[in-house]
Design a protein around this motif. Structure first.
Motif, PDB file in Angstrom:
ATOM      1  N   SER A 217       0.812  -1.218   0.000  1.00 53.04           N
ATOM      2  CA  SER A 217       0.000   0.000   0.000  1.00 53.04           C
ATOM      3  C   SER A 217       0.846   1.270   0.000  1.00 53.04           C
ATOM      4  CB  SER A 217      -0.932   0.003   1.214  1.00 53.04           C
ATOM      5  OG  SER A 217      -0.184  -0.092   2.420  1.00 53.04           O
ATOM      6  N   ALA A 218       2.138   1.144   0.301  1.00 56.05           N
ATOM      7  CA  ALA A 218       3.018   2.311   0.351  1.00 56.05           C
ATOM      8  C   ALA A 218       3.519   2.722  -1.023  1.00 56.05           C
ATOM      9  CB  ALA A 218       4.215   2.030   1.260  1.00 56.05           C
ATOM     10  N   PHE A 219       3.314   1.863  -2.026  1.00 62.29           N
ATOM     11  CA  PHE A 219       3.942   2.093  -3.320  1.00 62.29           C
ATOM     12  C   PHE A 219       3.008   2.834  -4.278  1.00 62.29           C
ATOM     13  CE2 PHE A 219       5.878  -2.095  -1.909  1.00 62.29           C
ATOM     14  CZ  PHE A 219       6.877  -1.452  -1.194  1.00 62.29           C
ATOM     15  N   LEU A 220       3.579   3.436  -5.300  1.00 59.32           N
ATOM     16  CA  LEU A 220       2.805   4.238  -6.246  1.00 59.32           C
ATOM     17  C   LEU A 220       1.683   3.426  -6.878  1.00 59.32           C
ATOM     18  CD1 LEU A 220       5.623   6.164  -8.176  1.00 59.32           C
ATOM     19  CD2 LEU A 220       4.175   7.023  -6.316  1.00 59.32           C
ATOM     20  N   ARG A 221       0.511   4.051  -6.979  1.00 62.00           N
ATOM     21  CA  ARG A 221      -0.620   3.451  -7.670  1.00 62.00           C
ATOM     22  C   ARG A 221      -0.378   3.492  -9.179  1.00 62.00           C
ATOM     23  NH1 ARG A 221      -2.781   7.607  -4.680  1.00 62.00           N
ATOM     24  NH2 ARG A 221      -3.344   8.624  -6.658  1.00 62.00           N
ATOM     25  N   ARG A 222      -1.209   2.767  -9.902  1.00 62.77           N
ATOM     26  CA  ARG A 222      -1.046   2.728 -11.359  1.00 62.77           C
ATOM     27  C   ARG A 222      -1.188   4.123 -11.966  1.00 62.77           C
ATOM     28  NH1 ARG A 222      -4.802  -0.537 -15.818  1.00 62.77           N
ATOM     29  NH2 ARG A 222      -3.647   0.207 -17.662  1.00 62.77           N
ATOM     30  N   ASP A 223      -2.159   4.912 -11.523  1.00 63.15           N
ATOM     31  CA  ASP A 223      -2.341   6.233 -12.111  1.00 63.15           C
ATOM     32  C   ASP A 223      -1.149   7.142 -11.816  1.00 63.15           C
ATOM     33  OD1 ASP A 223      -3.503   6.210  -9.342  1.00 63.15           O
ATOM     34  OD2 ASP A 223      -3.796   8.335  -9.749  1.00 63.15           O
ATOM     35  N   GLU A 224      -0.541   6.990 -10.644  1.00 65.41           N
ATOM     36  CA  GLU A 224       0.641   7.781 -10.323  1.00 65.41           C
ATOM     37  C   GLU A 224       1.822   7.365 -11.194  1.00 65.41           C
ATOM     38  OE1 GLU A 224       0.205   8.777  -5.605  1.00 65.41           O
ATOM     39  OE2 GLU A 224       0.469   6.664  -6.154  1.00 65.41           O
ATOM     40  N   LEU A 225       1.981   6.066 -11.412  1.00 64.56           N
ATOM     41  CA  LEU A 225       3.043   5.576 -12.280  1.00 64.56           C
ATOM     42  C   LEU A 225       2.842   6.061 -13.713  1.00 64.56           C
ATOM     43  CD1 LEU A 225       3.238   1.960 -10.844  1.00 64.56           C
ATOM     44  CD2 LEU A 225       5.081   3.658 -10.753  1.00 64.56           C
ATOM     45  N   GLN A 226       1.594   6.111 -14.169  1.00 59.93           N
ATOM     46  CA  GLN A 226       1.316   6.624 -15.515  1.00 59.93           C
ATOM     47  C   GLN A 226       1.784   8.067 -15.652  1.00 59.93           C
ATOM     48  OE1 GLN A 226      -2.905   5.902 -15.527  1.00 59.93           O
ATOM     49  NE2 GLN A 226      -2.728   4.011 -16.726  1.00 59.93           N
ATOM     50  N   ARG A 227       1.555   8.864 -14.623  1.00 60.40           N
ATOM     51  CA  ARG A 227       1.970  10.272 -14.679  1.00 60.40           C
ATOM     52  C   ARG A 227       3.490  10.393 -14.678  1.00 60.40           C
ATOM     53  NH1 ARG A 227      -2.612  10.635 -10.975  1.00 60.40           N
ATOM     54  NH2 ARG A 227      -4.388  11.426 -12.194  1.00 60.40           N
ATOM     55  N   VAL A 228       4.175   9.547 -13.922  1.00 63.04           N
ATOM     56  CA  VAL A 228       5.639   9.550 -13.961  1.00 63.04           C
ATOM     57  C   VAL A 228       6.113   9.268 -15.381  1.00 63.04           C
ATOM     58  CG1 VAL A 228       7.729   8.386 -13.183  1.00 63.04           C
ATOM     59  CG2 VAL A 228       5.917   8.864 -11.546  1.00 63.04           C
ATOM     60  N   MET A 229       5.530   8.268 -16.004  1.00 67.19           N
ATOM     61  CA  MET A 229       5.923   7.908 -17.371  1.00 67.19           C
ATOM     62  C   MET A 229       5.711   9.078 -18.324  1.00 67.19           C
ATOM     63  SD  MET A 229       4.212   4.111 -17.580  1.00 67.19           S
ATOM     64  CE  MET A 229       4.537   2.847 -16.344  1.00 67.19           C
ATOM     65  N   ARG A 230       4.572   9.731 -18.224  1.00 72.02           N
ATOM     66  CA  ARG A 230       4.259  10.827 -19.151  1.00 72.02           C
ATOM     67  C   ARG A 230       5.196  12.009 -18.949  1.00 72.02           C
ATOM     68  NH1 ARG A 230      -1.278  10.036 -17.813  1.00 72.02           N
ATOM     69  NH2 ARG A 230      -1.505  12.210 -17.182  1.00 72.02           N
ATOM     70  N   VAL A 231       5.489  12.343 -17.702  1.00 67.88           N
ATOM     71  CA  VAL A 231       6.368  13.472 -17.413  1.00 67.88           C
ATOM     72  C   VAL A 231       7.754  13.238 -17.993  1.00 67.88           C
ATOM     73  CG1 VAL A 231       7.632  14.609 -15.545  1.00 67.88           C
ATOM     74  CG2 VAL A 231       5.167  14.341 -15.375  1.00 67.88           C
ATOM     75  N   PHE A 232       8.298  12.048 -17.765  1.00 69.73           N
ATOM     76  CA  PHE A 232       9.646  11.777 -18.265  1.00 69.73           C
ATOM     77  C   PHE A 232       9.661  11.672 -19.785  1.00 69.73           C
ATOM     78  CE2 PHE A 232      10.614  11.099 -13.888  1.00 69.73           C
ATOM     79  CZ  PHE A 232      11.984  11.295 -13.787  1.00 69.73           C
ATOM     80  N   ALA A 233       8.652  11.052 -20.369  1.00 67.97           N
ATOM     81  CA  ALA A 233       8.600  10.940 -21.832  1.00 67.97           C
ATOM     82  C   ALA A 233       8.502  12.313 -22.476  1.00 67.97           C
ATOM     83  CB  ALA A 233       7.418  10.066 -22.244  1.00 67.97           C
ATOM     84  N   ALA A 234       7.733  13.206 -21.875  1.00 68.49           N
ATOM     85  CA  ALA A 234       7.590  14.556 -22.420  1.00 68.49           C
ATOM     86  C   ALA A 234       8.890  15.350 -22.307  1.00 68.49           C
ATOM     87  CB  ALA A 234       6.471  15.292 -21.685  1.00 68.49           C
ATOM     88  N   SER A 235       9.811  14.872 -21.482  1.00 71.13           N
ATOM     89  CA  SER A 235      11.087  15.569 -21.275  1.00 71.13           C
ATOM     90  C   SER A 235      12.260  14.805 -21.877  1.00 71.13           C
ATOM     91  CB  SER A 235      11.311  15.797 -19.778  1.00 71.13           C
ATOM     92  OG  SER A 235      10.245  16.546 -19.224  1.00 71.13           O
ATOM     93  N   GLY A 236      11.980  13.969 -22.871  1.00 73.40           N
ATOM     94  CA  GLY A 236      13.044  13.352 -23.642  1.00 73.40           C
ATOM     95  C   GLY A 236      13.402  11.930 -23.291  1.00 73.40           C
ATOM     96  N   THR A 237      12.766  11.356 -22.284  1.00 73.84           N
ATOM     97  CA  THR A 237      13.049   9.964 -21.950  1.00 73.84           C
ATOM     98  C   THR A 237      12.530   9.052 -23.049  1.00 73.84           C
ATOM     99  OG1 THR A 237      13.042  10.338 -19.566  1.00 73.84           O
ATOM    100  CG2 THR A 237      12.553   8.098 -20.304  1.00 73.84           C
ATOM    101  N   GLN A 238      13.373   8.123 -23.517  1.00 74.92           N
ATOM    102  CA  GLN A 238      13.000   7.216 -24.590  1.00 74.92           C
ATOM    103  C   GLN A 238      12.882   5.766 -24.126  1.00 74.92           C
ATOM    104  OE1 GLN A 238      16.200   7.926 -27.308  1.00 74.92           O
ATOM    105  NE2 GLN A 238      15.476   9.953 -27.888  1.00 74.92           N
ATOM    106  N   LYS A 239      13.495   5.464 -22.986  1.00 79.91           N
ATOM    107  CA  LYS A 239      13.501   4.093 -22.493  1.00 79.91           C
ATOM    108  C   LYS A 239      13.066   4.074 -21.033  1.00 79.91           C
ATOM    109  CE  LYS A 239      16.717   0.245 -21.569  1.00 79.91           C
ATOM    110  NZ  LYS A 239      18.134  -0.211 -21.730  1.00 79.91           N
ATOM    111  N   ILE A 240      12.159   3.169 -20.713  1.00 77.63           N
ATOM    112  CA  ILE A 240      11.716   2.960 -19.334  1.00 77.63           C
ATOM    113  C   ILE A 240      12.005   1.517 -18.955  1.00 77.63           C
ATOM    114  CG2 ILE A 240       9.732   2.777 -17.778  1.00 77.63           C
ATOM    115  CD1 ILE A 240       8.478   5.136 -19.173  1.00 77.63           C
ATOM    116  N   ARG A 241      12.640   1.348 -17.820  1.00 80.01           N
ATOM    117  CA  ARG A 241      12.821   0.015 -17.252  1.00 80.01           C
ATOM    118  C   ARG A 241      11.959  -0.099 -15.996  1.00 80.01           C
ATOM    119  NH1 ARG A 241      15.998  -3.912 -17.802  1.00 80.01           N
ATOM    120  NH2 ARG A 241      17.494  -2.735 -19.073  1.00 80.01           N
ATOM    121  N   LEU A 242      11.080  -1.092 -15.972  1.00 77.95           N
ATOM    122  CA  LEU A 242      10.299  -1.379 -14.779  1.00 77.95           C
ATOM    123  C   LEU A 242      11.101  -2.344 -13.916  1.00 77.95           C
ATOM    124  CD1 LEU A 242       6.750  -1.812 -16.354  1.00 77.95           C
ATOM    125  CD2 LEU A 242       7.782   0.250 -15.390  1.00 77.95           C
ATOM    126  N   THR A 243      11.255  -1.987 -12.666  1.00 73.95           N
ATOM    127  CA  THR A 243      12.109  -2.765 -11.794  1.00 73.95           C
ATOM    128  C   THR A 243      11.519  -2.805 -10.397  1.00 73.95           C
ATOM    129  OG1 THR A 243      14.401  -2.966 -11.022  1.00 73.95           O
ATOM    130  CG2 THR A 243      13.571  -0.743 -11.331  1.00 73.95           C
TER     131      THR A 243
END
Length: 322
Positions: free
Chosen positions: A39-65
Motif C-alpha cells: 500500500s506504500a507504493f505508487l498506484r497505477r495512475d501515479e506511475l502513468q503520470r511519472v511515465m508521461r512526465v519523463f517521456a515529455a522531457s526526452g526519456t526514450q527508455k523505461i525500465r520497470l524494476t
C-alpha cells in the motif's frame, strides 16, 4: 531533455514499482524482505503520470524494476502503459524470473521490448544457495520461451569471489545461448559492508582476460545502461561488464531513478530522494513537476561516493532496483 550541470542528458528512466521481493539473495536481502507494505507504493495512475512526465522531457527508455516487479498483479498493465506512452521507444523489465515462464507471453503482448533476468549461477545447487529458491530449471525454460518470442534477453549475474567466480562455466553456456550475460561487481550497501569486503572482484581483471581471448567491444547505444559489452565470433551470446568502481564510470550516466514510493533518486548511491508524489495526484500538476525534476537535477553530483565507501541511503539493492 532532462540534463544536469555536467552536460549529461537523461533518456533512460528506471522506474521501481515495488520494493518487495520474494528471493533472499545473499548480496541483497539475505534475511528476506521486511520493508514497507504494498500500500506504500505508487498506484497505477501515479506511475502513468511519472511515465508521461519523463517521456515529455526526452526519456526514450523505461525500465520497470523493483524489488520484484512481478509481485504486482497489474504488471502487464504497467508494461502496456509504458509502451503506449508517446515518446517511449523501449520498455524493459528486470525480474528474478519467478513468474517468467507463465507470464512472458502476456508481458510481450503488452509491449515489452527487452527482458533482464537475474541468474547468479548456472549450477542449480549454487543458485539455490544464493537466492533461497530451487527455481533455476524453470527460469531457464522461461528464458527459452522469451527467446522464442524474439525478445532480447540480458542475464544479470553479480560476480562474487568464492561464490560464482567461474568464468569458464558462464562462457561455455554463452557458446550456444544468444543472450547478453552481464557480470556486475559487488557493490557495498549500508546493510552489508562486510559482504563487499569478502566477495568483491574487480571486473577489470575479467575485462583483460576477455580481450586477450579475442572478445571485442560493442558500439554503445544512446539509451544503453552502464555495461561495457563485448562480442566474440565463436559465441552466440555477448558479455557485459558493469564496473561501478572503474574510472569515469559516471561520465556516461544517462539514467534517473524513481522509487516505488515516488522519490526521484539522482544516483543509486545518492544521499537523498526528492519526493515527487505530491505532484502525481492529478494531471494539472504535470507541467509543474517537470520543473521540480529539473531543479532537483542541479544537485546531481559528478560521481558517486563508492570509492570513499559512501553508500548514501541505499540500504539494499531492492530499495531502488539497482
Amino acid at each position: 531533455m532532462f540534463s544536469d550541470n555536467y552536460g549529461r542528458r537523461f533518456s533512460y528512466l528506471r522506474l521501481s514499482v515495488t520494493e518487495m521481493c520474494n528471493f533472499r539473495c545473499t548480496y541483497c536481502l539475505p534475511n528476506g524482505y521486511s520493508g514497507p507494505k504494498a500500500s506504500a507504493f505508487l498506484r497505477r495512475d501515479e506511475l502513468q503520470r511519472v511515465m508521461r512526465v519523463f517521456a515529455a522531457s526526452g526519456t526514450q527508455k523505461i525500465r520497470l524494476t523493483g524489488g520484484e516487479p512481478s509481485l504486482r498483479a497489474d504488471l502487464a498493465a504497467l508494461i502496456e502503459d509504458a509502451s503506449t506512452t508517446p515518446g517511449i521507444q523501449r520498455v524493459a523489465l528486470t525480474t528474478n524470473g519467478y513468474k517468467l515462464r507463465q507470464s512472458i507471453d502476456d508481458w510481450q503482448a503488452a509491449g515489452l521490448s527487452q527482458l533482464n533476468l537475474s541468474i547468479d549461477s548456472l549450477d542449480p545447487q549454487q543458485f539455490h544457495a544464493i537466492t533461497g529458491h530451487d527455481r533455476l530449471a524453470d527460469i531457464l525454460r522461461g528464458v527459452d520461451r522469451a527467446l522464442g518470442l524474439q525478445l532480447p534477453v540480458k542475464i544479470n549475474a553479480v560476480y562474487m569471489r568464492d561464490v560464482n567466480d567461474q568464468l569458464g562455466a558462464f562462457l561455455h553456456w554463452l557458446k550456444v545461448n544468444p543472450v547478453t550475460l552481464r557480470f556486475i561487481e559487488v557493490m557495498e550497501t549500508g546493510a552489508q559492508p562486510g559482504f563487499f569486503e569478502q566477495h568483491h572482484v574487480p571486473l577489470s581483471n575479467v575485462k583483460q582476460q576477455l580481450l586477450l581471448e579475442g572478445w571485442q567491444p560493442v558500439v554503445r547505444r544512446q539509451d544503453a545502461g552502464p555495461a561495457q559489452e563485448f562480442w566474440h565470433p565463436d559465441y552466440a551470446g555477448r558479455i557485459g561488464l558493469i564496473m561501478p568502481y572503474s574510472r569515469d564510470f559516471c561520465t556516461t550516466c544517462n539514467r534517473l531513478r524513481v522509487s516505488a514510493q515516488g522519490k526521484l533518486h539522482l544516483c543509486l548511491f545518492g544521499e537523498q530522494g526528492y519526493d515527487l508524489r505530491p505532484w502525481l495526484q492529478n494531471d494539472a500538476q504535470i507541467e509543474e513537476l517537470v520543473q521540480v525534476i529539473q531543479d532537483a537535477l542541479t544537485h546531481k553530483t559528478a560521481t558517486h561516493g563508492l570509492h570513499e565507501r559512501n553508500t548514501g541511503i541505499t540500504r539494499d539493492l531492492s530499495m531502488l532496483g539497482g
